[in-house]
Motif scaffolding. Structure first.
Motif, mmCIF file in Angstrom:
data_model
loop_
_atom_site.group_PDB
_atom_site.id
_atom_site.type_symbol
_atom_site.label_atom_id
_atom_site.label_comp_id
_atom_site.label_asym_id
_atom_site.label_seq_id
_atom_site.Cartn_x
_atom_site.Cartn_y
_atom_site.Cartn_z
ATOM 1 N N LYS A 108 0.877 -1.171 0.000
ATOM 2 C CA LYS A 108 0.000 0.000 0.000
ATOM 3 C C LYS A 108 0.907 1.211 0.000
ATOM 4 C CE LYS A 108 -4.210 -1.890 1.981
ATOM 5 N NZ LYS A 108 -4.991 -2.037 3.225
ATOM 6 N N VAL A 109 0.604 2.138 -0.893
ATOM 7 C CA VAL A 109 1.468 3.293 -1.102
ATOM 8 C C VAL A 109 0.616 4.551 -1.106
ATOM 9 C CG1 VAL A 109 3.064 4.402 -2.710
ATOM 10 C CG2 VAL A 109 3.036 1.913 -2.538
ATOM 11 N N VAL A 110 1.072 5.592 -0.422
ATOM 12 C CA VAL A 110 0.443 6.911 -0.554
ATOM 13 C C VAL A 110 1.190 7.655 -1.662
ATOM 14 C CG1 VAL A 110 -0.025 9.121 0.569
ATOM 15 C CG2 VAL A 110 -0.367 6.977 1.824
ATOM 16 N N LEU A 111 0.454 7.974 -2.716
ATOM 17 C CA LEU A 111 1.041 8.620 -3.892
ATOM 18 C C LEU A 111 1.272 10.113 -3.615
ATOM 19 C CD1 LEU A 111 -1.115 6.798 -6.597
ATOM 20 C CD2 LEU A 111 1.260 6.339 -5.939
ATOM 21 N N PRO A 112 2.049 10.769 -4.472
ATOM 22 C CA PRO A 112 2.424 12.171 -4.218
ATOM 23 C C PRO A 112 1.247 13.144 -4.043
ATOM 24 C CG PRO A 112 3.869 11.238 -5.875
ATOM 25 C CD PRO A 112 2.808 10.211 -5.613
ATOM 26 N N ASP A 113 0.059 12.777 -4.537
ATOM 27 C CA ASP A 113 -1.093 13.675 -4.323
ATOM 28 C C ASP A 113 -1.917 13.262 -3.111
ATOM 29 O OD1 ASP A 113 -2.394 11.414 -5.143
ATOM 30 O OD2 ASP A 113 -3.486 12.348 -6.803
ATOM 31 N N LYS A 116 9.238 9.276 -13.306
ATOM 32 C CA LYS A 116 9.169 10.180 -12.149
ATOM 33 C C LYS A 116 8.132 11.282 -12.421
ATOM 34 C CE LYS A 116 10.615 12.631 -8.453
ATOM 35 N NZ LYS A 116 10.168 12.304 -7.089
ATOM 36 N N GLN A 117 8.197 11.854 -13.614
ATOM 37 C CA GLN A 117 7.272 12.919 -13.999
ATOM 38 C C GLN A 117 5.820 12.417 -14.020
ATOM 39 O OE1 GLN A 117 7.607 16.157 -14.798
ATOM 40 N NE2 GLN A 117 5.564 16.472 -15.675
ATOM 41 N N ALA A 118 5.627 11.192 -14.478
ATOM 42 C CA ALA A 118 4.274 10.633 -14.580
ATOM 43 C C ALA A 118 3.677 10.389 -13.199
ATOM 44 C CB ALA A 118 4.303 9.325 -15.371
ATOM 45 N N VAL A 119 4.485 9.884 -12.266
ATOM 46 C CA VAL A 119 3.970 9.512 -10.944
ATOM 47 C C VAL A 119 3.954 10.718 -10.009
ATOM 48 C CG1 VAL A 119 4.306 7.965 -8.975
ATOM 49 C CG2 VAL A 119 4.821 7.147 -11.286
ATOM 50 N N ASP A 120 4.897 11.618 -10.196
ATOM 51 C CA ASP A 120 5.082 12.744 -9.269
ATOM 52 C C ASP A 120 5.331 14.010 -10.070
ATOM 53 O OD1 ASP A 120 5.642 14.305 -7.037
ATOM 54 O OD2 ASP A 120 7.677 13.514 -6.786
ATOM 55 N N PRO A 121 4.293 14.489 -10.777
ATOM 56 C CA PRO A 121 4.494 15.578 -11.742
ATOM 57 C C PRO A 121 5.053 16.859 -11.114
ATOM 58 C CG PRO A 121 2.145 15.009 -11.519
ATOM 59 C CD PRO A 121 2.910 13.963 -10.796
ATOM 60 N N ASP A 122 4.747 17.117 -9.837
ATOM 61 C CA ASP A 122 5.265 18.333 -9.212
ATOM 62 C C ASP A 122 6.580 18.095 -8.489
ATOM 63 O OD1 ASP A 122 2.994 19.563 -10.152
ATOM 64 O OD2 ASP A 122 1.875 19.244 -8.293
ATOM 65 N N SER A 123 7.081 16.870 -8.591
ATOM 66 C CA SER A 123 8.358 16.501 -7.967
ATOM 67 C C SER A 123 8.416 16.912 -6.496
ATOM 68 C CB SER A 123 9.534 17.116 -8.734
ATOM 69 O OG SER A 123 10.724 16.462 -8.353
ATOM 70 N N ILE A 124 7.412 16.506 -5.743
ATOM 71 C CA ILE A 124 7.455 16.810 -4.302
ATOM 72 C C ILE A 124 7.993 15.620 -3.502
ATOM 73 C CG2 ILE A 124 5.484 18.413 -4.461
ATOM 74 C CD1 ILE A 124 4.071 16.185 -2.605
ATOM 75 N N MET A 125 8.027 14.410 -4.109
ATOM 76 C CA MET A 125 8.368 13.234 -3.317
ATOM 77 C C MET A 125 9.875 12.980 -3.356
ATOM 78 S SD MET A 125 6.807 11.252 -1.246
ATOM 79 C CE MET A 125 5.097 11.562 -1.628
ATOM 80 N N ASN A 126 10.541 13.353 -2.268
ATOM 81 C CA ASN A 126 11.992 13.169 -2.143
ATOM 82 C C ASN A 126 12.729 13.568 -3.430
ATOM 83 O OD1 ASN A 126 14.276 12.568 -0.729
ATOM 84 N ND2 ASN A 126 14.061 10.357 -0.836
ATOM 85 N N PRO A 127 12.602 14.819 -3.828
ATOM 86 C CA PRO A 127 13.160 15.236 -5.123
ATOM 87 C C PRO A 127 14.681 15.148 -5.151
ATOM 88 C CG PRO A 127 12.411 17.138 -3.861
ATOM 89 C CD PRO A 127 11.976 15.927 -3.098
ATOM 90 N N GLY A 128 15.225 15.147 -6.354
ATOM 91 C CA GLY A 128 16.685 15.069 -6.506
ATOM 92 C C GLY A 128 17.128 13.626 -6.523
ATOM 93 N N GLY A 129 18.076 13.302 -5.662
ATOM 94 C CA GLY A 129 18.536 11.915 -5.529
ATOM 95 C C GLY A 129 18.944 11.313 -6.850
ATOM 96 N N MET A 130 18.438 10.118 -7.124
ATOM 97 C CA MET A 130 18.880 9.370 -8.300
ATOM 98 C C MET A 130 18.644 10.100 -9.622
ATOM 99 S SD MET A 130 16.059 6.348 -8.976
ATOM 100 C CE MET A 130 15.861 5.653 -7.338
ATOM 101 N N TYR A 131 17.690 11.041 -9.645
ATOM 102 C CA TYR A 131 17.343 11.721 -10.897
ATOM 103 C C TYR A 131 18.230 12.936 -11.177
ATOM 104 C CZ TYR A 131 13.158 9.049 -9.778
ATOM 105 O OH TYR A 131 12.308 8.041 -9.430
#
Lengths: 486, 486
Positions: A189-194, A466-481
């Motif tokens: 179970k996952v809480v998505l970025p929205d 990343k853009q598709a799942v988290d379009p506003d890039s609020i979920m732990n941004p940066g890192g591997m991307y």
């Protein structure tokens, strides 16, 4: 709900008009009124929670630390963050080694460590459903009376949480036989970025209804959503293993023993390698009675019903590869003594680090087993051309090596040489068909080198997903991307 | 390059101005001049390649059938299709059961069946790298002299290709011990919808450098790209198994035996269940000497070093669950006779189908093992309330059931009742915590029910990821996405 009153960040600030940071902190405290967790704005507490175990952590200043107690708590906070465009950094026990849980500037640190219940153990289905905050070792303990095992055993097994293990696809010593975290995740179970709660994967043994999205979240390092529940596959508790140990003059002999033994079809439940320098560091920590005048030591365990034959065949193969000394026991009670040294490598490295300049970088290169001997030759060359002290261990059966680089943290030139050696090791691994990270993850530590491993198509896929799942890039941004092409 | 000249689709067309279809066909033939495969526009050949083994196939009219011989061929065709906005349907042996490889209107059928080479076998690393068109059984045969096994064994093992197995995450009888296709995929080369070639996953035993994109392509049913190369994990060839068989008065007793035996920690290498009706269909096909006056039969195999004890314990547990008759052999040579019947279920079902109206629908519900007895009770109720003849087998150790529904294909009322029963079984599976498809996939056959299994968040994730990877939706459009919310 328990909310600490926001404190001004410095006395100079207290006369200024309310800063964005303070306004958001205040709104966060007011908005989440059906919240059962805790929110703290205390600078010291936030600072203490702003990094994981990565060396040289770099982190931004977080707005607040939120400790969630329920899925609804997580949803409330993520929804709030989404509406306000605030980055969210999910956290478990913060035992990661790559800065993946480090604070981002003006983020909310969202800890799920208090969500640590076991929700269901099914003996018939050999599955367990847990909240993400449960510590790996605690889960193992709870399963033992049921005759069941959750195998993945990262070095942090006594501290790290299942949620963090899933977010980083944690490995460990058992993987050579049982596989990594990914191999045990059925449903999440996952809480998505929205803030939407979703269920991905399957509780059943098989399932192909749609894309296998649970696997996409495994190892995604908190960048696609917050894992709030997991159903894991279990195995019957294996028998206590038997252990064999062999020492060699060179790492090459040891590495070739590993490839030959695995290639012969044996399935050890543990197959570890320590180099001579690591052995001498261990002896410095405690008298393990180990011969440090060797190039390498192998520790092999078998928990199969043919363990006795397996260890005997290991000694035969080790002997063919010029083993100096071979020992094995057909009494499981001897295991602890034989593997105790391996379990103390981390403290032994830390002791050496403290006594030799305070700097340490840990590598995590995984290469095909067939290339391991060449890898250790390359490592010797890097030691020589940089002068850096490098001690290496390996989950040898998997070709997963952990060279540890030591340097004087207060000497710029020493730091630079260590950094140079670190990079050379990464490129050595890639040149041998390996990966820049076998089990620790990318995070901040390795993100610079990810474009060296991924081709352009794969980099674009990362960014597109990343853009598709988290379009506003609020979920732990940066890192591997961070360093990928765009 | 070999190109057949486009033929007009009907004599009426031949005087018309060139149709879009013909113009594109002509351009396709001209444009790909460095192409080493073959392109055919022959209507009969195209029609023969426009569907897989799904019952009641629905398919559009394809523009052309392209047989690629190299990665460059695949890239050329996909790039062409991308530039012209033409759908591409990747195909292997077209043995799928859900219409996942069926032609879409005005699509290019892109067969990779001729790309069937083994590129590398590594005994030391226990991996193999193959092109996608190699037949599963041929790969097994090539690995045998190396003492290695690629375990996944779908019913189509003698015909289906590795590429298709990966695209559908194929299962089979071995999965109860060894896992499904997904568990053996290390690295993939994929041609993306714009023609870019990319490499995803890791050749190494462990690897966490970025998102695990190889797993995203496994089971994606040709909707995200064309798999053109795969590196697979192998295992040492296991010993020849021992077999035990038991019959029961009821499916419930058999199902409870399965749950109890698996729950006790045994790891059979095969654990199959046949119901009484299936047994009588088998006897109709050939005299297997099976007692058809039973509710169910279990066939269990163990290939472990403790196979003898494992089969003995099976007989004990079966006995406790009211087994009527139990047989086991400690001679591996007896295996063939004991499992031959199981391998003939598909032809036996087809014989019954031919003699009873010509209609058959095969279900593929996977449920938790603990719910299997309830599932068979539910199935009995559905038989009763619909009057439909339903024979069921199961990969019982995995809870993966395959009820086969028989009906008169020329009788509308019979078709409607079968369709009703088919739907009732799907909802029965979902109500027991199961999935609408354990190993066959969604394709066209199950897409209508996917929204019943996936919540809104998961549905949106599917659409967002499809959109991210294939923004123009040229790669096998429709299928699993067709009924999802948007």
């Amino acid at each position: 709900m328990s909310v600490r009153v926001p404190t001004p960040h410095s006395s100079a600030d207290s006369d200024s008009p309310e800063s964005d940071r303070d306004r958001l902190a205040r709104e966060l405290a007011i908005l989440v009124d059906d919240f059962n967790g805790t929110i703290t704005f205390d600078d010291d507490v936030i600072a203490a929670h702003s990094h994981d175990e990565a060396p040289q952590p770099t982190s931004g200043r977080a707005l607040a630390l939120v400790r969630a107690r329920s899925i609804a708590d997580v949803q409330a906070v993520v929804r709030f963050a989404y509406e306000h465009g605030i980055p969210v950094v999910p956290q478990g026990a913060r035992t990661g080694l790559t800065g993946g849980a480090n604070a981002k500037e003006n983020c909310i640190l969202l800890s799920v460590k208090s969500m640590d219940r076991i929700l269901e153990i099914s003996e018939l289905n050999q599955t367990v459903t847990v909240e993400p905050g449960i510590v790996n070792q605690d889960l193992k303990g709870a399963l033992r009376p049921h005759g069941l095992l959750y195998p993945p055993d990262p070095g942090s097994v006594g501290m790290s949480t299942i949620g963090g293990n899933i977010a980083t696809n944690a490995g460990g010593m058992c993987c050579v036989k049982y596989g990594v975290t990914r191999d045990f995740v059925r449903e999440l179970k996952v809480v998505l970025p929205d803030g939407t709660l979703t269920r991905v994967g399957h509780k059943t043994a098989k399932g192909v209804a749609g894309l296998e999205l649970a696997q996409l979240f495994v190892g995604s390092e908190g960048t696609l959503g917050v894992i709030v529940e997991a159903t894991l596959r279990l195995i019957p508790l294996p028998p206590t293993p038997l252990t064999a140990v062999a020492t060699f003059a060179s790492e090459r002999d040891a590495a070739e023993t590993v490839a030959a033994y695995m290639g012969a079809g044996y399935r050890p439940s543990m197959f570890e390698m320590l180099d001579g320098l690591t052995i001498s560091m261990l002896n410095e920590l405690k008298d393990f009675g180990l011969d440090e005048n060797v190039g390498a030591m192998l520790i092999m365990q078998s928990d199969s019903t043919t363990a006795k034959e397996d260890t005997e065949e290991f000694t035969t193969i080790a002997d063919k590869h010029n083993a100096i000394d071979i020992a094995f026991s057909d009494n499981p009670a001897d295991n602890d003594a034989l593997v105790a040294a391996r379990r103390m490598v981390h403290p032994a490295n830390e002791l050496y680090q403290r006594n030799h300049g305070g700097g340490q970088l840990i590598e995590d290169i995984c290469i095909p087993r067939s290339s391991m001997a060449d890898f250790f030759d390359g490592l010797a060359a890097i030691r020589k051309n940089t002068g850096v002290v490098i001690a290496a261990i390996a989950h040898a059966g998997d070709g997963n090596t952990h060279p540890a680089l030591f340097f004087d943290a207060y000497d710029q030139e020493s730091c630079a040489r260590a950094q140079d050696a670190f990079e050379q090791i990464i490129h050595l691994g890639l040149s041998l068909g390996g990966t820049i990270t076998g089990e620790h993850g990318v995070g901040d530590l390795k993100s610079k080198w990810l474009p060296h491993e991924l081709d352009e198509g794969a980099q674009n896929l990362h960014l597109a997903i990343k853009q598709a799942v988290d379009p506003d890039s609020i979920m732990n941004p940066g890192g591997m991307y961070h360093y990928l092409r765009r």
